[in-house]
Design a protein around this motif. Sequence first.
Motif, PDB file in Angstrom:
ATOM      1  N   TYR A   9      -3.096  -4.153   8.466  1.00 24.76           N
ATOM      2  CA  TYR A   9      -4.264  -3.414   8.933  1.00 24.76           C
ATOM      3  C   TYR A   9      -4.345  -2.071   8.213  1.00 24.76           C
ATOM      4  O   TYR A   9      -3.494  -1.201   8.391  1.00 24.76           O
ATOM      5  N   GLN A  10      -5.345  -1.918   7.361  1.00 24.94           N
ATOM      6  CA  GLN A  10      -5.622  -0.684   6.634  1.00 24.94           C
ATOM      7  C   GLN A  10      -4.351   0.005   6.122  1.00 24.94           C
ATOM      8  O   GLN A  10      -4.042   1.144   6.481  1.00 24.94           O
ATOM      9  N   PRO A  11      -3.599  -0.673   5.261  1.00 24.58           N
ATOM     10  CA  PRO A  11      -2.331  -0.096   4.794  1.00 24.58           C
ATOM     11  C   PRO A  11      -2.528   1.246   4.086  1.00 24.58           C
ATOM     12  O   PRO A  11      -3.515   1.450   3.398  1.00 24.58           O
ATOM     13  N   GLN A  15       3.395   1.139  -1.945  1.00 24.41           N
ATOM     14  CA  GLN A  15       4.719   0.542  -2.133  1.00 24.41           C
ATOM     15  C   GLN A  15       5.040  -0.443  -1.003  1.00 24.41           C
ATOM     16  O   GLN A  15       5.652  -1.484  -1.237  1.00 24.41           O
ATOM     17  N   ASN A  16       4.652  -0.121   0.223  1.00 26.01           N
ATOM     18  CA  ASN A  16       4.872  -1.050   1.333  1.00 26.01           C
ATOM     19  C   ASN A  16       4.007  -2.294   1.175  1.00 26.01           C
ATOM     20  O   ASN A  16       4.453  -3.410   1.413  1.00 26.01           O
ATOM     21  N   ALA A  17       2.757  -2.102   0.789  1.00 21.60           N
ATOM     22  CA  ALA A  17       1.883  -3.262   0.551  1.00 21.60           C
ATOM     23  C   ALA A  17       2.474  -4.134  -0.548  1.00 21.60           C
ATOM     24  O   ALA A  17       2.491  -5.365  -0.435  1.00 21.60           O
ATOM     25  N   GLY A  18       2.981  -3.514  -1.606  1.00 23.62           N
ATOM     26  CA  GLY A  18       3.607  -4.276  -2.692  1.00 23.62           C
ATOM     27  C   GLY A  18       4.832  -5.033  -2.219  1.00 23.62           C
ATOM     28  O   GLY A  18       5.034  -6.202  -2.561  1.00 23.62           O
ATOM     29  N   ALA A  19       5.653  -4.382  -1.400  1.00 17.57           N
ATOM     30  CA  ALA A  19       6.841  -5.052  -0.869  1.00 17.57           C
ATOM     31  C   ALA A  19       6.446  -6.235   0.004  1.00 17.57           C
ATOM     32  O   ALA A  19       7.086  -7.298  -0.033  1.00 17.57           O
ATOM     33  N   CYS A  37      -8.231   0.433   2.715  1.00 15.78           N
ATOM     34  CA  CYS A  37      -6.843   0.818   2.473  1.00 15.78           C
ATOM     35  C   CYS A  37      -6.789   2.326   2.229  1.00 15.78           C
ATOM     36  O   CYS A  37      -7.793   2.923   1.852  1.00 15.78           O
ATOM     37  N   GLY A  38      -5.626   2.897   2.400  1.00 18.95           N
ATOM     38  CA  GLY A  38      -5.439   4.316   2.140  1.00 18.95           C
ATOM     39  C   GLY A  38      -5.159   4.608   0.675  1.00 18.95           C
ATOM     40  O   GLY A  38      -4.746   5.706   0.328  1.00 18.95           O
ATOM     41  N   PHE A  39      -5.385   3.636  -0.188  1.00 22.77           N
ATOM     42  CA  PHE A  39      -5.164   3.756  -1.628  1.00 22.77           C
ATOM     43  C   PHE A  39      -6.076   2.744  -2.302  1.00 22.77           C
ATOM     44  O   PHE A  39      -6.609   1.847  -1.654  1.00 22.77           O
ATOM     45  N   VAL A  40      -6.272   2.906  -3.587  1.00 21.14           N
ATOM     46  CA  VAL A  40      -7.053   1.933  -4.339  1.00 21.14           C
ATOM     47  C   VAL A  40      -6.195   0.688  -4.477  1.00 21.14           C
ATOM     48  O   VAL A  40      -5.091   0.739  -5.027  1.00 21.14           O
ATOM     49  N   LEU A  41      -6.677  -0.410  -3.936  1.00 16.98           N
ATOM     50  CA  LEU A  41      -5.907  -1.655  -3.957  1.00 16.98           C
ATOM     51  C   LEU A  41      -6.195  -2.390  -5.260  1.00 16.98           C
ATOM     52  O   LEU A  41      -7.222  -3.013  -5.423  1.00 16.98           O
ATOM     53  N   ASP A  42      -5.283  -2.243  -6.182  1.00 18.97           N
ATOM     54  CA  ASP A  42      -5.350  -3.024  -7.409  1.00 18.97           C
ATOM     55  C   ASP A  42      -3.924  -3.393  -7.792  1.00 18.97           C
ATOM     56  O   ASP A  42      -2.959  -2.831  -7.281  1.00 18.97           O
ATOM     57  N   VAL A 103       0.738  -5.984  11.117  1.00 18.20           N
ATOM     58  CA  VAL A 103       1.339  -4.648  11.157  1.00 18.20           C
ATOM     59  C   VAL A 103       0.221  -3.639  10.952  1.00 18.20           C
ATOM     60  O   VAL A 103      -0.765  -3.903  10.267  1.00 18.20           O
ATOM     61  N   GLY A 104       0.387  -2.473  11.573  1.00 15.19           N
ATOM     62  CA  GLY A 104      -0.630  -1.436  11.483  1.00 15.19           C
ATOM     63  C   GLY A 104      -0.398  -0.484  10.335  1.00 15.19           C
ATOM     64  O   GLY A 104       0.509  -0.665   9.517  1.00 15.19           O
ATOM     65  N   ARG A 105      -1.230   0.537  10.304  1.00 18.34           N
ATOM     66  CA  ARG A 105      -1.103   1.586   9.295  1.00 18.34           C
ATOM     67  C   ARG A 105       0.209   2.330   9.505  1.00 18.34           C
ATOM     68  O   ARG A 105       0.615   2.574  10.627  1.00 18.34           O
ATOM     69  N   GLU A 106       0.833   2.694   8.425  1.00 22.79           N
ATOM     70  CA  GLU A 106       2.086   3.425   8.505  1.00 22.79           C
ATOM     71  C   GLU A 106       1.898   4.755   9.224  1.00 22.79           C
ATOM     72  O   GLU A 106       2.775   5.196   9.958  1.00 22.79           O
ATOM     73  N   SER A 107       0.757   5.373   9.051  1.00 23.34           N
ATOM     74  CA  SER A 107       0.524   6.701   9.614  1.00 23.34           C
ATOM     75  C   SER A 107       0.018   6.682  11.054  1.00 23.34           C
ATOM     76  O   SER A 107       0.197   7.652  11.773  1.00 23.34           O
ATOM     77  N   ALA A 108      -0.612   5.590  11.487  1.00 23.09           N
ATOM     78  CA  ALA A 108      -1.277   5.634  12.794  1.00 23.09           C
ATOM     79  C   ALA A 108      -1.251   4.328  13.572  1.00 23.09           C
ATOM     80  O   ALA A 108      -1.845   4.253  14.645  1.00 23.09           O
TER      81      ALA A 108
END
Length: 164
Positions: A9-11, A15-19, A37-42, A103-108
């Motif tokens: 959910y909205q990672p 690095q966690n998304a990659g893992a 996402c909280g980053f550009v997903l590429d 799993v949710g966002r790391e921050s929230a």
Amino acid sequence: MVPLRLALYQPDIPQNAGALLRLSACLDVGVDIIEPCGFVLDERKVRRAGMDYIQHSSYVRHPSWPSFRERLAAEGRRLILLTTRGEHRHDRFSFRPGDTIMVGRESAGVPSEVAGAAQARLRIAMRPEARSLNVAMAAAMAVGEALRQLGAFPEERPEEGSCA
């Protein structure tokens, strides 16, 4: 039906998304990425953690929570949320074929609307003074337990190398 999927959910952290995409590739578990996402997903952003395994990962991008929820319902999948406020321990929960572990966002984490839509909310047992695990580690523990229960670990192919 595919035995198991993992939803992010909205990672926030590439690095966690990659893992988790690497975990997906190694254990043959599909991934749903719920944007934004909280980053550009590429591929370049997640390649460092996912290495060359990303090409073997099966993932679907969903533009929003409502679009993901609609697909989940259409496929008849049960949503299982990992949260520090879970009512059940992951190792005492009965997983079923077709479950989607989120799993949710790391921050929230996830908003209450998303938590309320889950058919089950699971926690990982930890020492009382510990706040939480890294989202990728928690997901790996829950996915491993679910695959163990479902007897759905992929067949080993030693001639092709190892994901360890």
